[in-house]
Write an enzyme that holds these catalytic residues in place. Structure first.
Site, PDB file in Angstrom:
ATOM      1  N   GLN A  87       0.742  -1.291  -0.183  1.00  0.00           N
ATOM      2  CA  GLN A  87      -0.096  -0.060   0.108  1.00  0.00           C
ATOM      3  C   GLN A  87       0.867   1.141   0.230  1.00  0.00           C
ATOM      4  O   GLN A  87       0.568   2.442  -0.818  1.00  0.00           O
ATOM      5  CB  GLN A  87      -0.854  -0.134   1.298  1.00  0.00           C
ATOM      6  CG  GLN A  87      -1.744  -1.102   1.317  1.00  0.00           C
ATOM      7  CD  GLN A  87      -2.426  -1.395   2.666  1.00  0.00           C
ATOM      8  OE1 GLN A  87      -3.225  -0.333   3.205  1.00  0.00           O
ATOM      9  NE2 GLN A  87      -2.320  -2.420   3.458  1.00  0.00           N
ATOM     10  N   ARG A  92       3.689   7.748  -4.996  1.00  0.00           N
ATOM     11  CA  ARG A  92       4.980   7.915  -5.913  1.00  0.00           C
ATOM     12  C   ARG A  92       5.317   9.432  -5.944  1.00  0.00           C
ATOM     13  O   ARG A  92       6.562   9.398  -6.351  1.00  0.00           O
ATOM     14  CB  ARG A  92       4.602   7.465  -7.200  1.00  0.00           C
ATOM     15  CG  ARG A  92       4.084   5.945  -7.171  1.00  0.00           C
ATOM     16  CD  ARG A  92       3.825   5.503  -8.713  1.00  0.00           C
ATOM     17  NE  ARG A  92       3.401   4.035  -8.790  1.00  0.00           N
ATOM     18  CZ  ARG A  92       2.087   3.923  -8.762  1.00  0.00           C
ATOM     19  NH1 ARG A  92       1.155   4.585  -8.679  1.00  0.00           N
ATOM     20  NH2 ARG A  92       1.824   2.397  -8.874  1.00  0.00           N
ATOM     21  N   GLN A  99      13.847  -0.215   0.433  1.00  0.00           N
ATOM     22  CA  GLN A  99      13.125  -1.193   1.334  1.00  0.00           C
ATOM     23  C   GLN A  99      14.010  -2.392   1.350  1.00  0.00           C
ATOM     24  O   GLN A  99      14.792  -2.711   0.527  1.00  0.00           O
ATOM     25  CB  GLN A  99      11.747  -1.720   0.348  1.00  0.00           C
ATOM     26  CG  GLN A  99      10.979  -2.690   1.583  1.00  0.00           C
ATOM     27  CD  GLN A  99       9.712  -3.083   0.566  1.00  0.00           C
ATOM     28  OE1 GLN A  99       9.548  -2.597  -0.337  1.00  0.00           O
ATOM     29  NE2 GLN A  99       8.788  -3.884   1.079  1.00  0.00           N
ATOM     30  N   GLN A 102      14.004  -9.179   0.169  1.00  0.00           N
ATOM     31  CA  GLN A 102      14.085 -10.486   0.464  1.00  0.00           C
ATOM     32  C   GLN A 102      14.514 -11.343  -0.427  1.00  0.00           C
ATOM     33  O   GLN A 102      15.000 -12.571  -0.260  1.00  0.00           O
ATOM     34  CB  GLN A 102      12.447 -11.038   0.401  1.00  0.00           C
ATOM     35  CG  GLN A 102      11.648 -10.342   1.418  1.00  0.00           C
ATOM     36  CD  GLN A 102      10.300 -10.998   1.431  1.00  0.00           C
ATOM     37  OE1 GLN A 102       9.694 -11.278   0.165  1.00  0.00           O
ATOM     38  NE2 GLN A 102       9.415 -10.943   2.728  1.00  0.00           N
ATOM     39  N   ARG A 103      15.394 -10.746  -1.547  1.00  0.00           N
ATOM     40  CA  ARG A 103      16.350 -11.446  -2.194  1.00  0.00           C
ATOM     41  C   ARG A 103      17.542 -11.410  -1.782  1.00  0.00           C
ATOM     42  O   ARG A 103      18.190 -12.569  -1.977  1.00  0.00           O
ATOM     43  CB  ARG A 103      16.296 -10.779  -3.746  1.00  0.00           C
ATOM     44  CG  ARG A 103      17.042 -11.513  -4.774  1.00  0.00           C
ATOM     45  CD  ARG A 103      17.051 -10.799  -6.043  1.00  0.00           C
ATOM     46  NE  ARG A 103      17.844 -11.422  -7.020  1.00  0.00           N
ATOM     47  CZ  ARG A 103      18.213 -10.978  -8.412  1.00  0.00           C
ATOM     48  NH1 ARG A 103      17.907  -9.574  -8.487  1.00  0.00           N
ATOM     49  NH2 ARG A 103      18.952 -11.485  -9.184  1.00  0.00           N
ATOM     50  N   ARG A 181      -4.451   7.960   4.745  1.00  0.00           N
ATOM     51  CA  ARG A 181      -4.340   6.849   5.342  1.00  0.00           C
ATOM     52  C   ARG A 181      -4.379   7.156   6.981  1.00  0.00           C
ATOM     53  O   ARG A 181      -4.508   6.244   7.948  1.00  0.00           O
ATOM     54  CB  ARG A 181      -2.703   6.667   5.490  1.00  0.00           C
ATOM     55  CG  ARG A 181      -2.234   6.260   3.932  1.00  0.00           C
ATOM     56  CD  ARG A 181      -2.768   5.073   3.254  1.00  0.00           C
ATOM     57  NE  ARG A 181      -2.350   4.888   1.957  1.00  0.00           N
ATOM     58  CZ  ARG A 181      -2.696   3.854   1.226  1.00  0.00           C
ATOM     59  NH1 ARG A 181      -3.494   2.890   1.620  1.00  0.00           N
ATOM     60  NH2 ARG A 181      -1.868   3.703   0.120  1.00  0.00           N
TER      61      ARG A 181
END
Length: 275
Positions: A87, A92, A99, A102-103, A181
């Site tokens: 989200q 943008r 960030q 996870q790779r 938000r």
């Protein structure tokens, strides 16, 4: 639940002399003085800090938004879910994200925490949630040990997996983020994160933090434009009007009746502007 991720939000830094920068940006638009001359007055205190605050407060009420892009904040955000991150990155303009990957990051089984929504606990299903994610964590760990690359092992990780952000955002975009938000229709997690971001800004710049509100706030759009059903359920609906109520007042007391725009109205504008 063990290994439950705890959200953290910290204001790392913000642009130096933010109120002075905002004043100079606004003044450049409305003054015959050059920006250099404006800054000379600021630095020699010919313009007092109180005058700067008063001027900024009045300008912020006008909706003149471009100077707000010159005030920038940097946040460190930790242990939010991948559900939230999907989200958050939809914002943008005026914002930059870095960030946790996870790779490239391999998580250890005993350190792989997850975000647990309170609704699972209220439903009495926290144990089932915890058991499933423990199995997921064990499977992920076995996949890494079997030689599966982290970029492929991560395919088993759920939306509950935590992630971290380093964020740069300007004040104009921060206003827009809060519009959406902080609204109670936003999901609880991102609403909590943005509330913490607002609190961090309020701690250092209370003069402008008062404008960080949901869109129905008196310093923003001023009314709710969500469905009447959602407005009726919202606790803010007790103190903020719904758009339908405003139209009812307009229909009752306005000098003209509102109607949908048609081609005739567009032609009238084109003729006026000699298009």
């Amino acid at each position: 639940m063990e290994n439950q991720a705890k959200m953290q939000v910290k204001l790392i830094d913000y642009a130096s002399a933010p109120l002075e920068k905002l004043y100079a940006a606004f003044r450049t638009c409305y003054s015959s003085d050059t920006p250099i001359e404006i800054w000379q007055k600021i630095e020699t205190e010919k313009i007092t800090h109180d005058k700067i605050r008063e001027f900024i407060t009045e300008r912020l009420k006008t909706g003149h938004g471009s100077p707000l892009e010159q005030i920038v904040f940097w946040f460190g955000i930790a242990n939010v879910s991948r559900s939230l991150s999907h989200q958050f990155v939809r914002h943008r303009v005026g914002i930059s994200f870095e960030q946790q990957s996870q790779r490239y990051v391999k998580f250890k089984e005993n350190k792989l925490a997850f975000v647990l929504p309170d609704s699972w606990s209220r439903a009495g299903m926290e144990d089932e949630f915890s058991e499933l994610l423990s199995q997921t964590s064990a499977l992920y760990s076995r996949a890494l040990k079997a030689g599966i690359p982290a970029e492929d092992a991560r395919f088993v990780l759920p939306n509950a997996a935590p992630t971290n952000f380093h964020v740069m955002v300007n004040f104009a975009e921060m206003l827009h983020i809060c519009d959406l938000r902080l609204c109670v229709r936003a999901q609880w997690e991102i609403r909590r994160m943005v509330a913490l971001m607002r609190a961090e800004i309020k701690r250092v710049l209370p003069e402008i933090a008062v404008f960080l509100q949901p869109k129905c706030g008196e310093n923003r759009m001023g009314y709710c434009d969500e469905s009447a059903e959602d407005w009726a359920k919202c606790p803010l609906g007790k103190v903020r009007p719904h758009k339908a109520g405003l139209f009812e007042l307009y229909e009752k007391f306005g000098t003209r009746k509102a109607r949908a725009l048609g081609e005739a109205e567009f032609r009238a504008v084109e003729e006026k502007e000699l298009l």
